[in-house]
Design an enzyme around this catalytic site. Structure first.
Site, PDB file in Angstrom:
ATOM      1  N   SER A 194       0.836  -1.236  -0.147  1.00 38.63           N
ATOM      2  CA  SER A 194      -0.095  -0.025   0.231  1.00 38.63           C
ATOM      3  C   SER A 194       0.985   1.372  -0.138  1.00 38.63           C
ATOM      4  CB  SER A 194      -0.747  -0.002   1.360  1.00 38.63           C
ATOM      5  OG  SER A 194      -1.829   0.941   0.967  1.00 38.63           O
ATOM      6  N   ASP A 254      -7.725  -3.266  -7.355  1.00 44.33           N
ATOM      7  CA  ASP A 254      -7.462  -3.064  -5.858  1.00 44.33           C
ATOM      8  C   ASP A 254      -8.650  -2.210  -5.264  1.00 44.33           C
ATOM      9  OD1 ASP A 254      -4.631  -2.472  -4.583  1.00 44.33           O
ATOM     10  OD2 ASP A 254      -6.045  -0.968  -3.896  1.00 44.33           O
ATOM     11  N   HIS A 264      -6.427  -6.046  -1.801  1.00 41.71           N
ATOM     12  CA  HIS A 264      -5.467  -5.053  -1.764  1.00 41.71           C
ATOM     13  C   HIS A 264      -4.145  -5.447  -1.113  1.00 41.71           C
ATOM     14  CE1 HIS A 264      -3.441  -1.129  -1.195  1.00 41.71           C
ATOM     15  NE2 HIS A 264      -3.674  -1.134   0.134  1.00 41.71           N
TER      16      HIS A 264
END
Length: 266
Positions: free
Chosen positions: A54, A150, A217
């Site tokens: 991330s 995502d 994700h």
């Protein structure tokens, strides 16, 4: 590296926020951690990978060349961002609301001097926080590991609260089975736009990618995704195999899921 600054380790502001006693010095934190690790023996490494998930994945891109600079030329150094290739793409309102967020991050953290100078000299620094623009100026090899769907980007770039004030996409974001036909079509359009942002990777012999369509994700932090449950593999290759082959220069790895056009759970 424990993430602590909100700017993917690019902050570099001398002044302290007197109201909240906050420091915006992520770039200095990055340097301090690397200095310590090198002193503990990492300077003798034959192979080194900078990776993260991330915001950490974005940090792995933006700090990739800086990381390379810590090692001698004989060390194999590459960067593998996971779920950090945030796209500069239109949201459901037809605007670029997320762009304003990055503008504020770069201004607050004084990040401009930590971004590729070739990028900031040709466009505003806030845009250079987006991987599709910054990565063009990153010389060290990068492997992009990302889903074209995502979940973080779907929630905060495509259908953020600013772009979707009535919350029409709320149920869809939480459960694909709740998406309408029109919403699935809009998600598919986002996939196409996301794939379009990957041209700096596609056109480079030193860069690789593994882009599936799992509605998730980050995929390197769980054994099932990294070592490949069947639904996350591409051409019967796991993410781990793809990264390994690319890292050791055994083959050029540029995998994109063309079998599943719509998002699915893996």
């Amino acid at each position: 590296m424990r993430y602590c600054d909100g700017s993917s380790f690019t902050g570099d502001v001398e002044e302290v926020d007197s109201t909240n006693n906050l420091y915006f010095r992520g770039a200095r934190v990055f340097n301090a951690i690397l200095d310590e690790l090198m002193g503990l023996g990492m300077n003798n490494a034959e192979n080194a990978i900078l990776s993260g998930c991330s915001a950490g994945g974005l940090a792995a891109i933006l700090n990739c060349d800086k990381f390379r600079g810590y090692f001698p030329s004989s060390t194999r150094v590459k960067c593998v961002p996971d779920g950090g290739y945030f796209a500069h793409a239109k949201d459901v309102s037809g605007e670029y609301h997320f762009e304003q967020y990055y503008d504020k991050v770069v201004t607050l953290h004084g990040s401009a001097n930590q971004l590729p100078s070739g990028c900031t000299s040709s466009m505003k620094p806030g845009l250079c926080f987006f991987p599709q623009y910054a990565i063009q100026y990153i010389k060290t090899p990068v492997f992009v590991m990302n889903s074209a769907y995502d979940t973080w980007q779907v929630s905060y770039i495509l259908a953020s609260s600013e772009a979707d004030p009535k919350g029409e996409y709320t149920a869809c974001k939480n459960d694909l089975n709740q998406c309408s036909t029109d919403q699935l079509k809009r998600l598919e359009e986002f996939r196409s736009e996301f794939l379009g942002t990957l041209w700096p990777v596609t056109n480079s012999t030193s860069r690789g990618m593994f882009i599936n369509t799992c509605f998730t994700h980050c995929q390197s932090e769980t054994q099932s995704s990294w070592y490949g449950n069947p639904t996350s593999k591409l051409d019967d290759k796991t993410i781990a195999e793809g990264v390994g082959e690319w890292y050791y220069d055994n083959s050029e790895v540029k995998k994109v899921d063309t079998e599943h056009v719509l998002p699915h759970y893996c």
